[in-house]
Design a protein around this motif. Structure first.
Motif, PDB file in Angstrom:
ATOM      1  N   ILE A  68     -42.116  -7.693  19.277  1.00  0.00           N
ATOM      2  CA  ILE A  68     -42.593  -9.125  19.006  1.00  0.00           C
ATOM      3  C   ILE A  68     -42.709  -9.174  17.554  1.00  0.00           C
ATOM      4  O   ILE A  68     -43.433  -8.274  16.915  1.00  0.00           O
ATOM      5  CB  ILE A  68     -43.819  -9.611  19.928  1.00  0.00           C
ATOM      6  N   LYS A  69     -42.428 -10.098  17.119  1.00  0.00           N
ATOM      7  CA  LYS A  69     -42.573 -10.550  15.710  1.00  0.00           C
ATOM      8  C   LYS A  69     -42.479 -12.047  15.256  1.00  0.00           C
ATOM      9  O   LYS A  69     -42.019 -12.693  15.666  1.00  0.00           O
ATOM     10  CB  LYS A  69     -41.452  -9.923  14.836  1.00  0.00           C
ATOM     11  N   THR A  70     -43.519 -12.344  14.508  1.00  0.00           N
ATOM     12  CA  THR A  70     -43.768 -13.761  13.937  1.00  0.00           C
ATOM     13  C   THR A  70     -43.657 -13.688  12.433  1.00  0.00           C
ATOM     14  O   THR A  70     -43.661 -14.877  11.835  1.00  0.00           O
ATOM     15  CB  THR A  70     -44.966 -14.487  14.209  1.00  0.00           C
ATOM     16  N   GLY A  71     -43.845 -12.541  11.820  1.00  0.00           N
ATOM     17  CA  GLY A  71     -43.866 -12.582  10.238  1.00  0.00           C
ATOM     18  C   GLY A  71     -43.881 -11.153  10.041  1.00  0.00           C
ATOM     19  O   GLY A  71     -43.446 -10.229  10.465  1.00  0.00           O
ATOM     20  N   GLY A  72     -44.270 -10.962   8.442  1.00  0.00           N
ATOM     21  CA  GLY A  72     -44.052  -9.559   7.852  1.00  0.00           C
ATOM     22  C   GLY A  72     -44.812  -8.609   8.538  1.00  0.00           C
ATOM     23  O   GLY A  72     -44.326  -7.266   8.632  1.00  0.00           O
ATOM     24  N   LEU A  73     -45.909  -8.832   9.173  1.00  0.00           N
ATOM     25  CA  LEU A  73     -46.793  -7.747   9.890  1.00  0.00           C
ATOM     26  C   LEU A  73     -45.874  -7.026  10.866  1.00  0.00           C
ATOM     27  O   LEU A  73     -46.033  -6.073  11.172  1.00  0.00           O
ATOM     28  CB  LEU A  73     -48.023  -8.463  10.501  1.00  0.00           C
ATOM     29  N   GLY A  74     -45.284  -8.055  11.893  1.00  0.00           N
ATOM     30  CA  GLY A  74     -44.403  -7.374  12.741  1.00  0.00           C
ATOM     31  C   GLY A  74     -43.193  -6.485  12.206  1.00  0.00           C
ATOM     32  O   GLY A  74     -42.836  -5.478  12.623  1.00  0.00           O
ATOM     33  N   ASP A  75     -42.847  -7.000  10.982  1.00  0.00           N
ATOM     34  CA  ASP A  75     -41.709  -5.952  10.410  1.00  0.00           C
ATOM     35  C   ASP A  75     -42.324  -4.691   9.932  1.00  0.00           C
ATOM     36  O   ASP A  75     -41.833  -3.482  10.194  1.00  0.00           O
ATOM     37  CB  ASP A  75     -41.107  -6.715   9.039  1.00  0.00           C
ATOM     38  N   VAL A  76     -43.417  -4.710   9.458  1.00  0.00           N
ATOM     39  CA  VAL A  76     -44.070  -3.429   8.693  1.00  0.00           C
ATOM     40  C   VAL A  76     -44.579  -2.691  10.198  1.00  0.00           C
ATOM     41  O   VAL A  76     -44.470  -1.422  10.061  1.00  0.00           O
ATOM     42  CB  VAL A  76     -45.284  -3.824   7.871  1.00  0.00           C
ATOM     43  N   SER A  89     -38.465 -18.642   5.963  1.00  0.00           N
ATOM     44  CA  SER A  89     -39.923 -18.578   5.767  1.00  0.00           C
ATOM     45  C   SER A  89     -40.588 -19.355   6.917  1.00  0.00           C
ATOM     46  O   SER A  89     -40.109 -20.149   7.397  1.00  0.00           O
ATOM     47  CB  SER A  89     -40.215 -19.334   4.464  1.00  0.00           C
ATOM     48  N   ARG A  90     -41.943 -19.034   7.128  1.00  0.00           N
ATOM     49  CA  ARG A  90     -42.922 -19.793   7.637  1.00  0.00           C
ATOM     50  C   ARG A  90     -43.039 -21.049   6.995  1.00  0.00           C
ATOM     51  O   ARG A  90     -43.254 -20.967   5.833  1.00  0.00           O
ATOM     52  CB  ARG A  90     -44.288 -19.160   7.916  1.00  0.00           C
ATOM     53  N   LEU A  91     -43.143 -22.083   7.706  1.00  0.00           N
ATOM     54  CA  LEU A  91     -43.038 -23.559   6.898  1.00  0.00           C
ATOM     55  C   LEU A  91     -44.515 -23.747   6.648  1.00  0.00           C
ATOM     56  O   LEU A  91     -45.157 -24.628   7.473  1.00  0.00           O
ATOM     57  CB  LEU A  91     -42.307 -24.539   7.522  1.00  0.00           C
ATOM     58  N   GLN A 151     -48.709 -22.042   2.095  1.00  0.00           N
ATOM     59  CA  GLN A 151     -48.960 -20.932   1.459  1.00  0.00           C
ATOM     60  C   GLN A 151     -47.499 -20.519   0.762  1.00  0.00           C
ATOM     61  O   GLN A 151     -47.490 -19.943  -0.451  1.00  0.00           O
ATOM     62  CB  GLN A 151     -48.783 -19.427   2.600  1.00  0.00           C
ATOM     63  N   LYS A 152     -46.427 -21.132   1.440  1.00  0.00           N
ATOM     64  CA  LYS A 152     -45.087 -20.557   0.785  1.00  0.00           C
ATOM     65  C   LYS A 152     -44.612 -21.419  -0.296  1.00  0.00           C
ATOM     66  O   LYS A 152     -43.338 -21.296  -0.727  1.00  0.00           O
ATOM     67  CB  LYS A 152     -44.007 -20.515   1.924  1.00  0.00           C
ATOM     68  N   GLY A 153     -45.471 -22.453  -0.778  1.00  0.00           N
ATOM     69  CA  GLY A 153     -44.971 -23.241  -2.079  1.00  0.00           C
ATOM     70  C   GLY A 153     -43.949 -24.339  -1.792  1.00  0.00           C
ATOM     71  O   GLY A 153     -43.215 -24.606  -2.533  1.00  0.00           O
ATOM     72  N   ILE A 181     -34.698 -25.517  12.409  1.00  0.00           N
ATOM     73  CA  ILE A 181     -36.096 -25.505  12.202  1.00  0.00           C
ATOM     74  C   ILE A 181     -36.594 -24.596  13.645  1.00  0.00           C
ATOM     75  O   ILE A 181     -36.666 -25.133  14.710  1.00  0.00           O
ATOM     76  CB  ILE A 181     -36.797 -26.815  12.556  1.00  0.00           C
ATOM     77  N   PHE A 182     -36.203 -23.396  13.531  1.00  0.00           N
ATOM     78  CA  PHE A 182     -36.550 -22.398  14.644  1.00  0.00           C
ATOM     79  C   PHE A 182     -36.610 -20.987  14.174  1.00  0.00           C
ATOM     80  O   PHE A 182     -36.560 -20.819  12.957  1.00  0.00           O
ATOM     81  CB  PHE A 182     -35.423 -22.544  15.847  1.00  0.00           C
ATOM     82  N   PHE A 183     -36.908 -20.172  14.916  1.00  0.00           N
ATOM     83  CA  PHE A 183     -37.090 -18.654  14.692  1.00  0.00           C
ATOM     84  C   PHE A 183     -35.868 -17.908  15.242  1.00  0.00           C
ATOM     85  O   PHE A 183     -35.539 -17.762  16.326  1.00  0.00           O
ATOM     86  CB  PHE A 183     -38.229 -18.063  15.158  1.00  0.00           C
ATOM     87  N   ILE A 224     -27.964 -15.718   6.855  1.00  0.00           N
ATOM     88  CA  ILE A 224     -28.222 -16.265   5.791  1.00  0.00           C
ATOM     89  C   ILE A 224     -28.511 -15.367   4.458  1.00  0.00           C
ATOM     90  O   ILE A 224     -28.085 -15.475   3.305  1.00  0.00           O
ATOM     91  CB  ILE A 224     -29.184 -17.223   5.853  1.00  0.00           C
ATOM     92  N   TYR A 225     -29.073 -14.382   4.735  1.00  0.00           N
ATOM     93  CA  TYR A 225     -29.608 -13.406   3.652  1.00  0.00           C
ATOM     94  C   TYR A 225     -28.063 -12.693   3.215  1.00  0.00           C
ATOM     95  O   TYR A 225     -28.025 -12.746   2.093  1.00  0.00           O
ATOM     96  CB  TYR A 225     -30.231 -12.141   4.332  1.00  0.00           C
ATOM     97  N   ALA A 226     -27.078 -12.558   3.941  1.00  0.00           N
ATOM     98  CA  ALA A 226     -26.047 -11.997   3.513  1.00  0.00           C
ATOM     99  C   ALA A 226     -25.240 -12.954   2.904  1.00  0.00           C
ATOM    100  O   ALA A 226     -24.201 -12.618   1.960  1.00  0.00           O
ATOM    101  CB  ALA A 226     -25.060 -11.359   4.880  1.00  0.00           C
ATOM    102  N   GLY A 280     -44.724  -9.981   0.742  1.00  0.00           N
ATOM    103  CA  GLY A 280     -43.557 -10.870   0.787  1.00  0.00           C
ATOM    104  C   GLY A 280     -42.102  -9.864   1.027  1.00  0.00           C
ATOM    105  O   GLY A 280     -42.229  -8.885   0.409  1.00  0.00           O
ATOM    106  N   LEU A 281     -41.673 -10.148   2.322  1.00  0.00           N
ATOM    107  CA  LEU A 281     -40.701  -9.171   2.566  1.00  0.00           C
ATOM    108  C   LEU A 281     -39.180  -9.977   2.158  1.00  0.00           C
ATOM    109  O   LEU A 281     -38.052  -9.097   1.991  1.00  0.00           O
ATOM    110  CB  LEU A 281     -40.686  -8.838   4.129  1.00  0.00           C
ATOM    111  N   SER A 282     -39.070 -11.136   2.486  1.00  0.00           N
ATOM    112  CA  SER A 282     -37.855 -12.025   2.483  1.00  0.00           C
ATOM    113  C   SER A 282     -37.193 -11.652   1.345  1.00  0.00           C
ATOM    114  O   SER A 282     -36.174 -11.623   1.098  1.00  0.00           O
ATOM    115  CB  SER A 282     -38.074 -13.189   2.726  1.00  0.00           C
TER     116      SER A 282
END
Ligand code: ADP
Length: 508
Positions: A19-27, A330-332, A335-337, A384-386, A394-396, A411-413
C-alpha cells in the motif's frame, strides 16, 4: 559481522508495493530491503489493509493471534508473515480497524492508530524475534515509543529495546481531544506521560515520540535544521530544540531496482545500454571519455523522445518530440507549492510547452488543473488519480518536472525524475536543496534548476531559464539531463547511515 547483531523491528503504516499513498510508502518498502542486504536482521511491521492485493495475501502465512489491551478494550490482533525480497514483513490483522477503502482519513483514526502502535509492542511478546531497536516512522507509530517506556518497562523482552523515531513529515502529528488519553491510550493518571503528550489542551502523538525516542531522525539534513525553527516545526520547536543533540537528518534514497530505466517494463521504451558498435570496434579501455558521453547523451535523448511520443499519443496531446514536456506528479496539497503553479499557469502556457499533471488531493487544485486541461486540450493533460504505472511513463517522457514546495522534508519525485534523466525545477528547501544542484551557467554543471523565495514569478523565471536552454542551447540541456541521470540516489548510501546510527545506539 557487527550488522548481524542489529535486530530491528521497522514499523510503518504503509509500505510499497502493498500500500502506498506517498513517500513514506516508498521508503518503508525499500529501505528495509537495503538494510537486510547489508546484514541487518530487520523485519517490517504494518497493518493488514483490506486493499492489499491477493497477489500478496495468498502468499502470507498466519503466525499467531492475541488480544491487545487498549484502555477498557481488548482487541483481536492476528499476525501474518510474508517474505518479500528476502525481507520479513509482518501484517497486523484486525478487520474492525483495517478493513477500510483507504489507509487514513477516518473519524476514529486516533483509535485505529493507537491500536496499531500498541499492537506493534504486543507482537514482540508473541514473535520469535527479539529486536534491539524499534524503528518507528511518523505519527502513526509515535505512541509505541510512549507505551514501550510507560507500560512495558518491566517486561523482559522489551526493557532493552532502543527506539529511533523518523519524521517523514512534521505537518502530520496526530492531534486529538484530551479524552483520548483516558479512553484510548489508558495513560490517564500517568502524569509523566500526560505531560509529554499534551499540547495546547490536546494530546499530540508525535510530541510523545519526540519526548520518548532514543534517537530522532528526519529525511534530509536541511529539514533537520528547518524543523528546529518556528515556521517549519508546526508547534514542536520547543521539544526539537531541547532534543537537538539526538536529532539528525539522513537523506532518503530511492529503490534503483524498482525505478530502473534500463529494465522497467512499465515505461514504453527502455534506455539502451552502451552502444554495441562502440564496444565492438574498440577495446573498452580505448574509448575516450568524450565518446562515452556522446553515446550516453544520444541514448538518453532517444529514450526520452520515444517515450514522450507514446505518452503524447496516449494522453491526446500533439505528438511532437521537440515540444518541451513539463510535468507535475504530486499529492495536490498546499505543501507542494501548487498555488505558485496555478498563479502562473496561464502565462506559462503561452510558451511552446506541454504540461502533464498526475495527482490527487484538494478539490481546488483538481478543479483548477481540470479547467486548464479543458481550455488547452492539446497542451495540458490533467490526470486526477493515483497510478504508479502512469507515473513512471511520465517520469520517463518529461523533460522537466516541477517541485516548487512550500516545505519538503525530502521529496522523492525529483530523485525518481533524475533516475529517468528528467530535470527537476525545485524550490531550495528541505531535501530539495540537498538533492538538486542548480544549473550554473558559468560551469555548465548542474542536475536541475532551483529558486529561493516562495514567489510565483521566481518560479516562472526559472522555467523560462530552463526553456531557453531547451530550445536555444540543446547541447547544454542534454548534458544536464545526463548529469541528473548520473546523480546517485541509490538507497544503499542512506542505508549505510542508518546502520551507523543503529550501531551507535546499541553502544549506549
Ligand atoms: P510526499 O511523500 O510528500 O507525497 P514524495 O515526493 O516524498 O512526496 O513522494 C511522493 C511519491 O508518490 C512519489 O513516488 C511519487 O511518484 C508518488 N505519487 C504522488 N502522486 C502520485 C499519483 N497521483 N500517482 C502515482 N504516484 C504518485
Amino acid at each position: 559481522m557487527q550488522n548481524k547483531k542489529i535486530k530491528v523491528l521497522f514499523a510503518a503504516f504503509e509500505a510499497s508495493p502493498f500500500i502506498k499513498t506517498g513517500g513514506l510508502g516508498d521508503v518503508a518498502g525499500s529501505l528495509p530491503i537495503y538494510l537486510k542486504k547489508d546484514g541487518v536482521d530487520i523485519r517490517v511491521i504494518m497493518p493488514l489493509f483490506s486493499s492489499i492485493s491477493n497477489e500478496y495475501r495468498d502468499k502470507m502465512t498466519k503466525i499467531c493471534d492475541f488480544y491487545v489491551p487498549l484502555a477498557w478494550r481488548n482487541m483481536y490482533c492476528g499476525i501474518y508473515k510474508l517474505i518479500y525480497k528476502n525481507t520479513i514483513f509482518y501484517f497486523l490483522d484486525n478487520e474492525y480497524y483495517f478493513k477500510r477503502d483507504k489507509a487514513y482519513g477516518f473519524f476514529d483514526d486516533g483509535e485505529r492508530i493507537a491500536f496499531y502502535s500498541k499492537a506493534i509492542i504486543e507482537s514482540i511478546l508473541h514473535l520469535n524475534f527479539s529486536p534491539n531497536i524499534m524503528h518507528l516512522n511518523d505519527w502513526h507509530t509515535a505512541l509505541s515509543a510512549v507505551f514501550l517506556r510507560e507500560m512495558y518497562r518491566e517486561v523482559d523482552k522489551c526493557n532493552n529495546i532502543k527506539t529511533v523515531f523518523t519524521i517523514h513529515n512534521i505537518k502530520f502529528q496526530g492531534m486529538f481531544s484530551k479524552y483520548v488519553l483516558d479512553d484510548i491510550t489508558g495513560l490517564k493518571g500517568n502524569f509523566a506521560a500526560e505531560s509529554q503528550l499534551m499540547q495546547s489542551g490536546a494530546i499530540n502523538y508525535m510530541r510523545g515520540a519526540l519526548n520518548y525516542a532514543d534517537r530522532i531522525t528526519t529525511v534530509s539534513p536541511t529539514y533537520a535544521k528547518e524543523i528546529c525553527t518556528p515556521f517549519f516545526s508546526e508547534g514542536l520547536e520547543d521539544v526539537l530544540c531541547r532534543r537537538k543533540n539526538i536529532l539528525s537528518g539522513i537523506l532518503n534514497g530511492i529503490d534503483y531496482e524498482k525505478y530502473n530505466p534500463y529494465k522497467d517494463n512499465e515505461v514504453y521504451v527502455n534506455l539502451k545500454p552502451i552502444t554495441k558498435n562502440i564496444t565492438k570496434e574498440k577495446d573498452i579501455n580505448e574509448i575516450t571519455k568524450e565518446e562515452l558521453i556522446e553515446d550516453k547523451i544520444k541514448r538518453i535523448t532517444t529514450f526520452k523522445s520515444n517515450n514522450k511520443m507514446c505518452l503524447q499519443a496516449d494522453l491526446g496531446l500533439d505528438v511532437d518530440p521537440n515540444i518541451c514536456m513539463i510535468s507535475l506528479i504530486s499529492r495536490l496539497t498546499d505543501q507542494k507549492g501548487l498555488d505558485l503553479i496555478t498563479y502562473i499557469l496561464e502565462e506559462m502556457l503561452q510558451y511552446k510547452i506541454q504540461f502533464v499533471i498526475l495527482g490527487l488531493g484538494d478539490k481546488k487544485y483538481e478543479d483548477a488543473f481540470n479547467k486548464f486541461a479543458n481550455q488547452y486540450k492539446n497542451k495540458v493533460s490533467a490526470n486526477i488519480f493515483f497510478d504508479e504505472s502512469l507515473s513512471k511513463k511520465i517520469y520517463a517522457s518529461s523533460d522537466l518536472i516541477m517541485v516548487p514546495s512550500l516545505f519538503e522534508p525530502c521529496g522523492l519525485s525529483q530523485m525518481i525524475a533524475m533516475r529517468y534523466a528528467t530535470l527537476p525545477i525545485v524550490r531550495e528547501i528541505g531535501g530539495l536543496k540537498d538533492s538538486v544542484n542548480s544549473y550554473n551557467k558559468y560551469t555548465n554543471i548542474g542536475n536541475g534548476f532551483s529558486f529561493v523565495n516562495y514567489n510565483a514569478h521566481e518560479l516562472l523565471f526559472t522555467i523560462q531559464n530552463a526553456l531557453s536552454l531547451y530550445y536555444d542551447k540543446k547541447e547544454i540541456f542534454n548534458n544536464l539531463s545526463m548529469q541528473a541521470f548520473d546523480t546517485n540516489f541509490n538507497f544503499e548510501e542512506s542505508a549505510k547511515e542508518y546502520i551507523k546510527l543503529y550501531s551507535q545506539l546499541m553502544e549506549v
